[in-house]
Design a protein around this motif. Structure first.
Motif, PDB file in Angstrom:
ATOM      1  N   ASP A 144       0.547  -1.260   0.085  1.00 62.21           N
ATOM      2  CA  ASP A 144       0.287   0.330   0.163  1.00 62.21           C
ATOM      3  C   ASP A 144       0.938   1.448  -0.056  1.00 62.21           C
ATOM      4  O   ASP A 144       0.683   1.770  -0.625  1.00 62.21           O
ATOM      5  CB  ASP A 144      -1.140   0.321   1.326  1.00 62.21           C
ATOM      6  CG  ASP A 144      -2.283  -0.395   0.829  1.00 62.21           C
ATOM      7  OD1 ASP A 144      -2.699  -1.243   0.376  1.00 62.21           O
ATOM      8  OD2 ASP A 144      -3.530  -0.733   1.979  1.00 62.21           O
ATOM      9  N   ARG A 145       2.230   1.320   0.691  1.00 61.49           N
ATOM     10  CA  ARG A 145       3.099   2.494   0.781  1.00 61.49           C
ATOM     11  C   ARG A 145       3.643   3.115  -0.313  1.00 61.49           C
ATOM     12  O   ARG A 145       3.709   4.416  -0.188  1.00 61.49           O
ATOM     13  CB  ARG A 145       3.759   2.268   2.090  1.00 61.49           C
ATOM     14  CG  ARG A 145       3.048   2.073   4.076  1.00 61.49           C
ATOM     15  CD  ARG A 145       4.132   2.206   4.746  1.00 61.49           C
ATOM     16  NE  ARG A 145       5.059   3.024   4.586  1.00 61.49           N
ATOM     17  CZ  ARG A 145       5.983   2.823   5.412  1.00 61.49           C
ATOM     18  NH1 ARG A 145       6.103   2.178   6.160  1.00 61.49           N
ATOM     19  NH2 ARG A 145       7.267   4.271   5.782  1.00 61.49           N
ATOM     20  N   PHE A 146       3.692   2.058  -1.003  1.00 53.78           N
ATOM     21  CA  PHE A 146       4.402   1.978  -2.347  1.00 53.78           C
ATOM     22  C   PHE A 146       4.608   1.891  -3.368  1.00 53.78           C
ATOM     23  O   PHE A 146       4.350   2.626  -4.244  1.00 53.78           O
ATOM     24  CB  PHE A 146       6.102   1.471  -2.488  1.00 53.78           C
ATOM     25  CG  PHE A 146       6.733   2.197  -0.760  1.00 53.78           C
ATOM     26  CD1 PHE A 146       7.757   3.302  -0.463  1.00 53.78           C
ATOM     27  CD2 PHE A 146       6.823   1.354   0.312  1.00 53.78           C
ATOM     28  CE1 PHE A 146       7.947   3.448   0.428  1.00 53.78           C
ATOM     29  CE2 PHE A 146       7.089   2.053   1.844  1.00 53.78           C
ATOM     30  CZ  PHE A 146       8.074   3.754   1.617  1.00 53.78           C
ATOM     31  N   TYR A 147       3.926   0.590  -3.763  1.00 54.58           N
ATOM     32  CA  TYR A 147       3.528  -0.116  -4.811  1.00 54.58           C
ATOM     33  C   TYR A 147       2.197   0.709  -5.504  1.00 54.58           C
ATOM     34  O   TYR A 147       2.251   0.874  -6.818  1.00 54.58           O
ATOM     35  CB  TYR A 147       3.654  -1.516  -4.819  1.00 54.58           C
ATOM     36  CG  TYR A 147       3.127  -2.239  -6.238  1.00 54.58           C
ATOM     37  CD1 TYR A 147       3.772  -2.611  -7.047  1.00 54.58           C
ATOM     38  CD2 TYR A 147       1.704  -2.885  -6.110  1.00 54.58           C
ATOM     39  CE1 TYR A 147       3.280  -2.793  -8.912  1.00 54.58           C
ATOM     40  CE2 TYR A 147       1.490  -3.562  -7.905  1.00 54.58           C
ATOM     41  CZ  TYR A 147       1.980  -3.390  -8.623  1.00 54.58           C
ATOM     42  OH  TYR A 147       1.790  -3.702  -9.527  1.00 54.58           O
ATOM     43  N   VAL A 148       1.292   0.169  -4.844  1.00 52.56           N
ATOM     44  CA  VAL A 148      -0.204   0.509  -4.560  1.00 52.56           C
ATOM     45  C   VAL A 148      -0.871   2.553  -4.817  1.00 52.56           C
ATOM     46  O   VAL A 148      -0.556   2.694  -5.457  1.00 52.56           O
ATOM     47  CB  VAL A 148      -0.900   0.152  -3.665  1.00 52.56           C
ATOM     48  CG1 VAL A 148      -2.114   1.149  -3.622  1.00 52.56           C
ATOM     49  CG2 VAL A 148      -0.960  -0.975  -3.635  1.00 52.56           C
ATOM     50  N   LYS A 149       0.445   2.953  -3.977  1.00 50.54           N
ATOM     51  CA  LYS A 149       1.020   4.460  -4.300  1.00 50.54           C
ATOM     52  C   LYS A 149       1.291   4.745  -5.311  1.00 50.54           C
ATOM     53  O   LYS A 149       0.474   6.024  -6.090  1.00 50.54           O
ATOM     54  CB  LYS A 149       1.804   4.861  -3.092  1.00 50.54           C
ATOM     55  CG  LYS A 149       1.352   6.287  -3.179  1.00 50.54           C
ATOM     56  CD  LYS A 149       2.329   7.011  -1.586  1.00 50.54           C
ATOM     57  CE  LYS A 149       0.909   6.811  -0.826  1.00 50.54           C
ATOM     58  NZ  LYS A 149       1.730   7.094   0.130  1.00 50.54           N
ATOM     59  N   ARG A 150       2.951   4.255  -5.678  1.00 50.28           N
ATOM     60  CA  ARG A 150       3.023   5.038  -6.989  1.00 50.28           C
ATOM     61  C   ARG A 150       2.170   4.829  -8.321  1.00 50.28           C
ATOM     62  O   ARG A 150       2.283   5.338  -9.387  1.00 50.28           O
ATOM     63  CB  ARG A 150       4.318   4.044  -7.565  1.00 50.28           C
ATOM     64  CG  ARG A 150       4.808   4.657  -8.239  1.00 50.28           C
ATOM     65  CD  ARG A 150       6.764   3.967  -8.155  1.00 50.28           C
ATOM     66  NE  ARG A 150       6.749   2.656  -8.956  1.00 50.28           N
ATOM     67  CZ  ARG A 150       6.840   1.604  -7.702  1.00 50.28           C
ATOM     68  NH1 ARG A 150       7.041   1.618  -6.565  1.00 50.28           N
ATOM     69  NH2 ARG A 150       6.134   0.243  -8.284  1.00 50.28           N
ATOM     70  N   LEU A 151       1.266   3.116  -8.530  1.00 56.21           N
ATOM     71  CA  LEU A 151       1.208   3.178  -9.564  1.00 56.21           C
ATOM     72  C   LEU A 151      -1.033   3.422  -9.504  1.00 56.21           C
ATOM     73  O   LEU A 151      -1.264   3.255 -10.280  1.00 56.21           O
ATOM     74  CB  LEU A 151       0.692   1.331  -9.720  1.00 56.21           C
ATOM     75  CG  LEU A 151       2.060   1.537 -10.297  1.00 56.21           C
ATOM     76  CD1 LEU A 151       2.118  -0.857 -10.921  1.00 56.21           C
ATOM     77  CD2 LEU A 151       2.768   1.667 -11.064  1.00 56.21           C
ATOM     78  N   SER A 152      -0.962   4.030  -8.839  1.00 62.47           N
ATOM     79  CA  SER A 152      -2.738   5.050  -8.401  1.00 62.47           C
ATOM     80  C   SER A 152      -3.660   3.567  -8.432  1.00 62.47           C
ATOM     81  O   SER A 152      -4.624   3.460  -8.858  1.00 62.47           O
ATOM     82  CB  SER A 152      -3.125   5.818  -9.523  1.00 62.47           C
ATOM     83  OG  SER A 152      -2.465   7.041  -9.081  1.00 62.47           O
TER      84      SER A 152
END
Length: 374
Positions: A144-152
């Motif tokens: 959630d903190r990095f992968y999800v946020k980076r790819l919206s």
């Protein structure tokens, strides 16, 4: 229970997810090995814990150490250098495992039951699902903190809610709605029902609005049907009461029903339903039959005015002032009544005056005759 996810683990389980994660310089973790560990020791174990859960008591738990190992595994798999960075695969596997559990384990258990038992199973499964997603969201927090946020991408908790909506809720919502409406009908007919169960199930319709807190699902999939059923119920009630009861008795029943519907909102409906529900009730109980009620022979508005029924007149004003055009017909009857009473008084006074005048004239004539004779 907001603390439910914490109770599944030891007291400090969430603490491991607060930091960026541990630093690991160990051997590279393959996707198959890493996911196998996360699946068997995390995803499947939490599912078994919830399947075994009875009366909110956990027979087994995931220890703080186990939780930390799971979190560390996710962190390590997401921070390895390509081609061994497994963020995308872990996200997809998480989504797939949630959907598979709902399809294979949850939905069949709900559909195997009927009536109130089905409602109770739905409530239990939704509560358990929220606990599972809350726990897994902590374990996979690094996604959630990095992968999800980076790819919206949708966050893990949103994936969980949406999956329940699509796989479970959409499959049973019509049957669930039918049972809820039947329970409301029973309560309107004087039977006792499990209000907490009704409230919990209606709460699921609200929850299906998702993270945007939208009431679209509640409105479309439940409220519209409730209002239609309410209109039909009170159309029948009003027709029966209009034929059988006096106007005062009808008003007592209507006022009682309006109070009951207002209380129903407080007991288990969403607050946004109150105005719409009462408008339907007022339409069927007051607006539509108003002319018939006001003109009832021996008990209508004219009779109440004639007999000076102050309590009934006060109730009439109280009820029909709720309706936009409710007071206009009453005003017309009151004006006619005042005019009729006034004209009757005038005619009475005129009649009394004529009688007095006739007596005076007769007296004068008698006096004149007596004077002439003498």
């Amino acid at each position: 229970d907001p603390r439910g996810a914490d109770r599944l683990t030891g007291a400090g389980a969430r603490g491991a997810a607060r930091d960026g994660g541990p630093t690991m310089n160990g051997p590279t973790i393959t996707l198959d090995d890493g996911w196998q560990t996360l699946k068997t020791q995390g995803v499947q174990k939490i599912q078994e814990i919830l399947e075994d859960l009875t009366e909110n008591k956990y027979r087994i738990r995931i220890t703080t150490e186990e939780y930390s190992q799971l979190y560390t595994m996710v962190y390590s798999m997401c921070t390895q250098k390509p081609p061994n960075n497994w963020s995308e695969q872990l996200y997809n596997n998480y989504c797939q495992s949630v959907k598979e559990y709902l399809s294979v384990r949850v939905l069949p258990r709900i559909k195997a039951k009927s009536n109130e038992d089905m409602l109770r199973e739905l409530v239990r499964r939704w509560d358990n699902h929220k606990l599972m997603i809350r726990f897994l969201s902590h374990v996979f927090k690094y996604l959630d903190r990095f992968y999800v946020k980076r790819l919206s991408l949708p966050e893990l908790s949103e994936v969980g809610s949406n999956s329940f909506h699509e796989i479970v809720f959409n499959a049973v919502k019509r049957d669930v709605r039918a049972v809820i409406l039947q329970l409301i009908l029973k309560e309107r007919e004087g039977e006792l029902v499990d209000r907490k169960l009704v409230k919990d199930v209606i709460g699921i319709f609200v929850d299906m609005g998702g993270t945007r807190n939208s009431l679209e699902v509640y409105t479309t999939d439940f409220e519209e049907a409730l209002l239609l059923a309410t209109r039909e119920f009170y159309r029948v009630q009003s027709s029966s009461w209009t034929e059988q009861d006096s106007f005062p008795d009808y008003m007592c029943k209507a006022e009682d029903r309006l109070n009951q519907e207002q209380a129903r909102v407080q007991h288990y409906l969403h607050p946004s339903t109150e105005e719409k529900l009462l408008r339907v009730c007022e339409d069927e109980l007051l607006s539509i039959p108003e002319t018939k009620l006001l003109e009832k022979e021996n008990s209508g508005c004219e009779a109440l005015l004639r007999d000076n029924k102050t309590e009934d007149l006060a109730r009439m004003y109280r009820l029909f002032s709720r309706v936009a055009t409710g007071l206009a017909p009453i005003g017309a009857i009151v004006r006619k009544h005042i005019t009729d009473v006034g004209m009757a008084l005038v005619r009475k006074q005129e009649g009394a005056g004529a009688a007095v005048g006739g007596s005076a004239a007769a007296g004068s004539a008698a006096a004149g005759s007596a004077a002439a004779g003498s």
